[in-house]
Design a protein around this motif. Structure first.
Motif, mmCIF file in Angstrom:
data_model
loop_
_atom_site.group_PDB
_atom_site.id
_atom_site.type_symbol
_atom_site.label_atom_id
_atom_site.label_comp_id
_atom_site.label_asym_id
_atom_site.label_seq_id
_atom_site.Cartn_x
_atom_site.Cartn_y
_atom_site.Cartn_z
ATOM 1 N N UNK A 238 -16.397 7.367 -0.210
ATOM 2 C CA UNK A 238 -15.461 7.779 0.779
ATOM 3 C C UNK A 238 -15.003 6.787 1.729
ATOM 4 N N UNK A 239 -13.936 6.820 2.149
ATOM 5 C CA UNK A 239 -13.287 5.614 3.282
ATOM 6 C C UNK A 239 -12.464 6.042 4.170
ATOM 7 N N UNK B 146 0.975 -1.171 0.051
ATOM 8 C CA UNK B 146 -0.087 -0.113 -0.097
ATOM 9 C C UNK B 146 0.807 1.325 0.101
ATOM 10 N N UNK B 147 1.258 1.560 -1.082
ATOM 11 C CA UNK B 147 2.313 2.832 -1.282
ATOM 12 C C UNK B 147 1.461 4.218 -1.237
ATOM 13 N N UNK B 148 -0.028 4.147 -1.248
ATOM 14 C CA UNK B 148 -0.536 5.458 -1.202
ATOM 15 C C UNK B 148 -0.784 6.085 -2.504
ATOM 16 N N UNK B 149 -1.170 7.410 -2.491
ATOM 17 C CA UNK B 149 -1.144 8.079 -3.756
ATOM 18 C C UNK B 149 -2.548 8.014 -4.463
ATOM 19 N N UNK C 51 -0.997 0.109 11.814
ATOM 20 C CA UNK C 51 -0.365 1.480 11.985
ATOM 21 C C UNK C 51 -0.716 2.560 10.696
ATOM 22 N N UNK C 52 -1.958 2.304 10.165
ATOM 23 C CA UNK C 52 -2.309 2.753 9.025
ATOM 24 C C UNK C 52 -3.539 3.962 9.527
ATOM 25 N N UNK C 53 -3.300 5.169 8.975
ATOM 26 C CA UNK C 53 -4.348 5.989 9.164
ATOM 27 C C UNK C 53 -4.232 7.045 7.899
ATOM 28 N N UNK C 54 -5.342 7.099 7.350
ATOM 29 C CA UNK C 54 -5.770 7.812 5.934
ATOM 30 C C UNK C 54 -7.071 7.699 5.734
ATOM 31 N N UNK C 55 -7.290 8.651 4.614
ATOM 32 C CA UNK C 55 -9.066 8.542 4.021
ATOM 33 C C UNK C 55 -8.702 8.470 2.669
ATOM 34 N N UNK D 160 -4.111 12.434 3.445
ATOM 35 C CA UNK D 160 -3.694 12.151 4.887
ATOM 36 C C UNK D 160 -4.993 12.278 5.508
ATOM 37 N N UNK D 161 -4.740 12.150 6.788
ATOM 38 C CA UNK D 161 -5.953 12.229 8.029
ATOM 39 C C UNK D 161 -6.463 13.616 7.780
ATOM 40 N N UNK D 162 -7.879 13.740 7.361
ATOM 41 C CA UNK D 162 -8.382 15.297 6.953
ATOM 42 C C UNK D 162 -9.000 15.654 8.307
#
Length: 351
Positions: free
Chosen positions: A278-279, A97-100, A285-289, A191-193
């Motif tokens: 929306x998720x 899970x790279x992100x982006x 250790x993962x925190x994002x939307x 990132x965490x909004x």
């Protein structure tokens, strides 16, 4: 969006040619205005698009837009710092899970059995070719074929000025019926909004819980047409589906706005509560939307297209003014609704 669609389709007529099959374009800094090859966080094959105000970075080896934000500002896309510079997972390895921002096939049930989350390697882990189309504009193609017959093509463009970016995706496959309907699914991790602003769609006040844990809006505006979703305070994973076509993540004092633009389609072309999702990922250790869009599901493939327009707005002060943010969201939504021609003019035509 017809100019952009026709220009993208004209590039696809070269699909079988040697020019299209070539690897990434050996770009020099002097080749094209606003595009350069860079080493981004250890990925040596990255392309940086810039117009002096914002920048966008695409990494072909992992098939993702990994940065979008103001120059010298914070990245509005979430990145997994533990995986900077690493290659995609190999065959038999766990998904990375790279992100982006990325593109996958929809519905997820085509490839996820509910136990092992392993997105299709063909689009997620086999890399993309890159063709430089012009100033601040790339055409990227998946090297892999999903299910042996579906490729994805993406046009990524940055306006000459301001913050607007355009990401147009095309599913290319045989012009024949498929057993199970298929669609495109774009996923932008952020990132965490502070909070998310989302459009419910024409059927105001409606949304669908898509995970076991509930996620309900904290506020509603405009006759329940616009919802505000707060980041959960507990460790959880939640998701909501809506019929709207616009969403924003409030990141500090910056509004990251996305809108799906398909002027020739109506809400009935999508399955209910699929067009916008929306998720929230909040399991250590993962925190994002995530802001996600899908194209309509189809049985007759040929080409299936989906376009999203991105914008940024920054505000004064460290604490965002919620009313001001929502007003700007509505303004951006209305501007794009009222004139898709304005989007064409922002990016220009290659004809």
């Amino acid at each position: 969006m017809r100019v952009l669609f026709l220009s993208l389709m004209s590039c696809l007529t070269l699909w079988g040619s040697d020019a299209v099959a070539a690897k990434s374009h050996p770009l020099r800094a002097s080749d094209v205005d606003g595009i350069e090859r860079i080493n981004y966080k250890g990925w040596e094959d990255a392309y940086r698009l810039s117009n002096g105000t914002v920048e966008l970075v695409f990494v072909p080896s992992i098939g993702r837009i990994m940065r979008y934000g103001y120059i010298d500002g914070e990245n509005c896309l979430w990145e997994n710092q533990e995986l900077w510079g690493q290659p995609p997972a190999g065959v038999g390895e766990d998904w990375r899970n790279f992100g982006g921002d990325k593109i996958w096939p929809w519905p997820m049930s085509r490839w996820f059995d509910g136990i092992t989350f392993l997105p299709p390697r063909s689009w997620d882990a086999e890399g993309y070719t890159v063709e430089v189309l012009g100033d601040r504009r790339l055409l990227v193609r998946s090297l892999g074929n999903y299910e042996g017959k579906f490729r994805v093509v993406r046009e990524i463009a940055l306006a000459a000025e301001g913050s607007q970016a355009l990401v147009r995706s095309l599913l290319v496959g045989p012009e024949e019926s498929v057993t199970e309907p298929i669609a495109l699914w774009s996923v932008s991790q952020v990132p965490v909004p502070e909070f998310l602003i989302v459009e419910a769609g024409m059927e105001s006040g409606q949304f669908k819980q898509m995970e076991v844990d509930p996620w309900k809006p904290s506020e509603a505006f405009g006759d329940d047409r616009i919802f505000v979703f707060e980041s959960p305070t507990s460790e959880t994973r939640v998701k909501v589906g809506l019929n709207g076509d616009a969403a924003s993540a409030v990141l500090g004092n910056t509004l990251f706005f996305q809108k799906q633009v398909e002027p020739e389609l109506g809400e009935d072309d999508w399955e209910p509560f699929e067009r916008l999702q929306v998720f929230w990922e909040g399991t250590p250790p993962l925190f994002y939307s995530e802001i996600e869009f899908t194209s309509p599901r189809v049985r007759q493939v040929g080409q299936v297209a989906m376009t999203t327009v991105w914008n940024l707005r920054s505000f004064d002060g460290d604490v965002p003014d919620r009313a001001e943010m929502i007003a700007e969201f509505e303004k951006l939504d209305g501007e794009i609704n009222s004139s898709t021609v304005a989007v064409d003019e922002a990016f220009g035509s290659r004809e």
